[in-house]
Design an enzyme around this catalytic site. Sequence first.
Site, PDB file in Angstrom:
ATOM      1  N   GLN A   1     -28.825  39.484  39.857  1.00 15.00           N
ATOM      2  CA  GLN A   1     -28.032  38.770  40.863  1.00 15.00           C
ATOM      3  C   GLN A   1     -26.533  38.747  40.526  1.00 15.00           C
ATOM      4  O   GLN A   1     -25.749  38.140  41.247  1.00 15.00           O
ATOM      5  CB  GLN A   1     -28.572  37.360  41.099  1.00 15.00           C
TER       6      GLN A   1
ATOM      7  N   ARG B   1     -20.813  26.726  35.528  1.00 14.83           N
ATOM      8  CA  ARG B   1     -19.542  27.422  35.317  1.00 14.83           C
ATOM      9  C   ARG B   1     -18.422  26.474  34.897  1.00 14.83           C
ATOM     10  O   ARG B   1     -17.401  26.928  34.374  1.00 14.83           O
ATOM     11  CB  ARG B   1     -19.122  28.160  36.586  1.00 14.83           C
TER      12      ARG B   1
ATOM     13  N   LEU C   1     -20.829  19.436  40.049  1.00 17.05           N
ATOM     14  CA  LEU C   1     -21.332  19.907  38.756  1.00 17.05           C
ATOM     15  C   LEU C   1     -21.819  21.345  38.887  1.00 17.05           C
ATOM     16  O   LEU C   1     -22.463  21.705  39.873  1.00 17.05           O
ATOM     17  CB  LEU C   1     -22.475  19.012  38.271  1.00 17.05           C
TER      18      LEU C   1
ATOM     19  N   VAL D   1     -24.484  16.886  42.991  1.00 18.35           N
ATOM     20  CA  VAL D   1     -24.082  15.835  42.043  1.00 18.35           C
ATOM     21  C   VAL D   1     -22.655  16.166  41.599  1.00 18.35           C
ATOM     22  O   VAL D   1     -22.332  17.326  41.334  1.00 18.35           O
ATOM     23  CB  VAL D   1     -25.036  15.789  40.820  1.00 18.35           C
TER      24      VAL D   1
ATOM     25  N   HIS E   1     -28.709  19.602  37.412  1.00 18.68           N
ATOM     26  CA  HIS E   1     -30.060  20.124  37.186  1.00 18.68           C
ATOM     27  C   HIS E   1     -31.009  18.964  36.846  1.00 18.68           C
ATOM     28  O   HIS E   1     -32.138  18.925  37.314  1.00 18.68           O
ATOM     29  CB  HIS E   1     -30.077  21.091  35.993  1.00 18.68           C
TER      30      HIS E   1
END
Length: 282
Positions: free
Chosen positions: A61, A189, A186, A178, A37
């Site tokens: 979702q 979770r 990454l 990443v 992120h």
Amino acid sequence: MKTITTIAELTEAITTLKSTGKTIGFVPTMGALHQGHLSLIERCKNENDCCVVSIFVNPTQFNDRNDLLNYPRNFDKDAQLINAFCDIIFYPTAEEMYKKEETEIPFDFDFKGLDKVMEGKFRPNHFNGVVQIVSKLFKIVQADKAYFGEKDFQQVAIIKHMVQLLRIPVEVIACPIVREESGLALSSRNELLSVQERKIAANISRVLFESLNFVPQKSIVDLQSFVIEQINSISGLKVEYFEIVDGNNLQPITHWTNANNIVGCITVFCGKVRLIDNIRYK
Ligand code: PAF
């Protein structure tokens, strides 16, 4: 960095920024932020005057209630991580984002078949929920550019389709996956994995990278079997699907010559944790 929790306050801040000609970049997230992120947020800050990050675990979702309940949440840690690059964190409640009936009746969107494969097949209505929240957020934030990670390859394709269909004036930018040093992609979770599981999970990317050596000698079917068998042979890992698709329309291909943009997308259970990854073959 300012934290805003209401749509009204965010709309006011955005109106002020727009009236002074500032460009706005946006990174939508569900929190549990990591270096993946951060790479999006850093790029967002470099390419725009103002960087807005939303943190909202979107209930619509999740097709599995336990998955929603267990989703990792830690606002203070998230805020600290992104403080240097983010100007505004939008951190609304579910009541702020949805009227009651919106969470009860499934949102209906024409995906042109993009949702019938892979994640869409195994997580019914997942992408309806993603499109529902991202379109709402796009309307509020009015960003010039929005940044998404390519780990969620299908999500990015669907959001690009949504932006075209709904004519939302935002540039959707897909950013590279990443990985940890071990190769593990990454993901929020990953926090749910034990130390041992984390080591085991690194085999997913190891096998995907190894599979690159067999293109185009092995046929698509043989390469699929190779990846699935290799991963399933590792105790603790269970492949849910591995599809080799045309990266433009996400439809499975049968020959390497079928498309110019070919991606292998995988979902694997590591214990109870569902992990996704992908690899570009062409
Ligand atoms: O990728 C995610 O974290 C979510 O699907 C998104 C795009 C923030 C929508 O809730």
